[in-house]
Motif scaffolding. Sequence first.
Motif, short mmCIF file in Angstrom:
data_model
loop_
_atom_site.label_atom_id
_atom_site.label_comp_id
_atom_site.label_asym_id
_atom_site.label_seq_id
_atom_site.Cartn_x
_atom_site.Cartn_y
_atom_site.Cartn_z
N THR B 23 0.83 -1.20 0.00
CA THR B 23 0.00 0.00 0.00
C THR B 23 0.87 1.26 0.00
OG1 THR B 23 -1.63 -1.22 1.27
CG2 THR B 23 -1.91 1.15 1.19
N ALA B 24 2.00 1.18 0.73
CA ALA B 24 2.88 2.34 0.90
C ALA B 24 3.41 2.86 -0.43
CB ALA B 24 4.04 1.96 1.82
N MET B 122 1.04 4.49 4.24
CA MET B 122 -0.20 3.74 4.06
C MET B 122 -1.39 4.68 3.90
SD MET B 122 0.18 0.46 6.59
CE MET B 122 -1.38 -0.27 6.11
N ILE B 123 -1.37 5.79 4.67
CA ILE B 123 -2.46 6.77 4.52
C ILE B 123 -2.41 7.37 3.12
CG2 ILE B 123 -3.40 8.96 5.39
CD1 ILE B 123 -2.24 8.21 8.14
N SER B 124 -1.20 7.66 2.63
CA SER B 124 -1.06 8.19 1.27
C SER B 124 -1.57 7.19 0.23
CB SER B 124 0.41 8.52 0.98
OG SER B 124 0.82 9.65 1.71
N THR B 126 -3.84 4.84 0.71
CA THR B 126 -5.30 4.78 0.84
C THR B 126 -5.93 6.00 0.17
OG1 THR B 126 -4.96 3.68 2.97
CG2 THR B 126 -7.17 4.55 2.54
N TYR B 127 -5.31 7.16 0.38
CA TYR B 127 -5.80 8.41 -0.20
C TYR B 127 -5.76 8.34 -1.73
CZ TYR B 127 -5.86 13.47 -1.15
OH TYR B 127 -6.16 14.73 -1.62
N ILE B 129 -6.05 5.69 -3.67
CA ILE B 129 -7.15 4.84 -4.15
C ILE B 129 -8.49 5.55 -3.92
CG2 ILE B 129 -8.29 2.58 -3.92
CD1 ILE B 129 -5.48 2.50 -5.21
N ALA B 130 -8.61 6.26 -2.80
CA ALA B 130 -9.85 6.98 -2.50
C ALA B 130 -10.16 8.03 -3.58
CB ALA B 130 -9.76 7.65 -1.12
#
Lengths: 207, 174
Positions: B23-24, B122-124, B126-127, B129-130
């Motif tokens: 994900t990273a 990981m937040i990046s 997720t962002y 894909i969002a």
Amino acid sequence: MSEAEPPRISSGAIFRVFLIAGAISFGGGVIAYLREYIVNQQRWLDDDEFLDALELSETLPGLNSVNMSVIVGDRLRGAAGAAIAASGLILPGMIVVMTLGVLWNEQRHNPVVTAFLIGVAAAAVGLLSTVTLQLGHKQFARISDVVFIVATFAAVSLLKLSLVWVLLTIGPLAIWYYRPRDHAGAAVHRFAHLRERLLSHRAHWRH
Amino acid sequence: MNKLVNLTWVFALLSILAVGGGTAVLPEMQRMTVHQFHWISDKQFRDIYSLGQVAPGPNMLMVMVIGYREAGAAGAALVGLAFFLPDCILTFFANRLWARFAGSPWRAAAQRGLAPVAIGLMISGTYAIARLSILNVMGAAIAAATMGILLWRHINPTILISIAGIAYIIYSRW
């Protein structure tokens, strides 16, 4: 890890176990499946050995589950074991994803296919958010960690900086910030970190 | 030929940059494959990512589809090798060296320091894909419902992901 020579396990057995883990681990959480097979069913490693391997897998770059296969395979049967384990883990997914990829390539303009994949990606956002929250809930509670989290996110997502530069600047800075100062404290923290990971992977395991 | 060389080094580099897992590295993968080399579009990146979600094993095996899209079977095979082989070799030798640093407090410092960086990445991911999948209220509702259900109960996410896909088909038809 102990220095004792582990019993030799056949290549066939290693391949079979990793192939099964690679074939049935739908929805991510491959680590949880590996733990179930390697620790609970085959008893090739105990929980501490598995966590030691996991700790290294997570620190090294690359996919955690593939790194785990290499480390566990190496322990069980040297270089050949590492190659067999990693191949077994990725082979089923490789066949499925390539089959889906060829079908998708034919049907990529089909609005029903696109709608399905948008729904899947939206659900994946929910899944990724959950996993990130579970893995990082300790970090979110510490101001120094939050600073590094926000800086990394801002550099990658808002400033669109190259990941190479982000890792070469924020990475060493964060390691230096947590540089060894109190040995006993570091050891206690390491243990707490492992316990946390075990619990989060357990939480991920489902039947 | 040039195409195959570029596919190989890009995915070898991405695998080495994946600190904190697959994900990273998603934002960097999107940046390189979509914006820098134009192998695929943003929408295709999202669709291929979703294919990885419905296949078993590591989700990031989907990188092979990017290689296939750009350079057929040879592209898929090269991307698969480039994404997995260098990282496997690195892990193999790092694992054998790692034991020597068993007592080193710097080992703990590296883990401690890289943990928040990995979470940020990981937040990046997720962002990224969002931004490609949450296009309307329905997308937001699916993401929120999936997260809520997963936090509430430990059920296999593949079930939720499949339901989400079907729900979005119904929504888009209606």
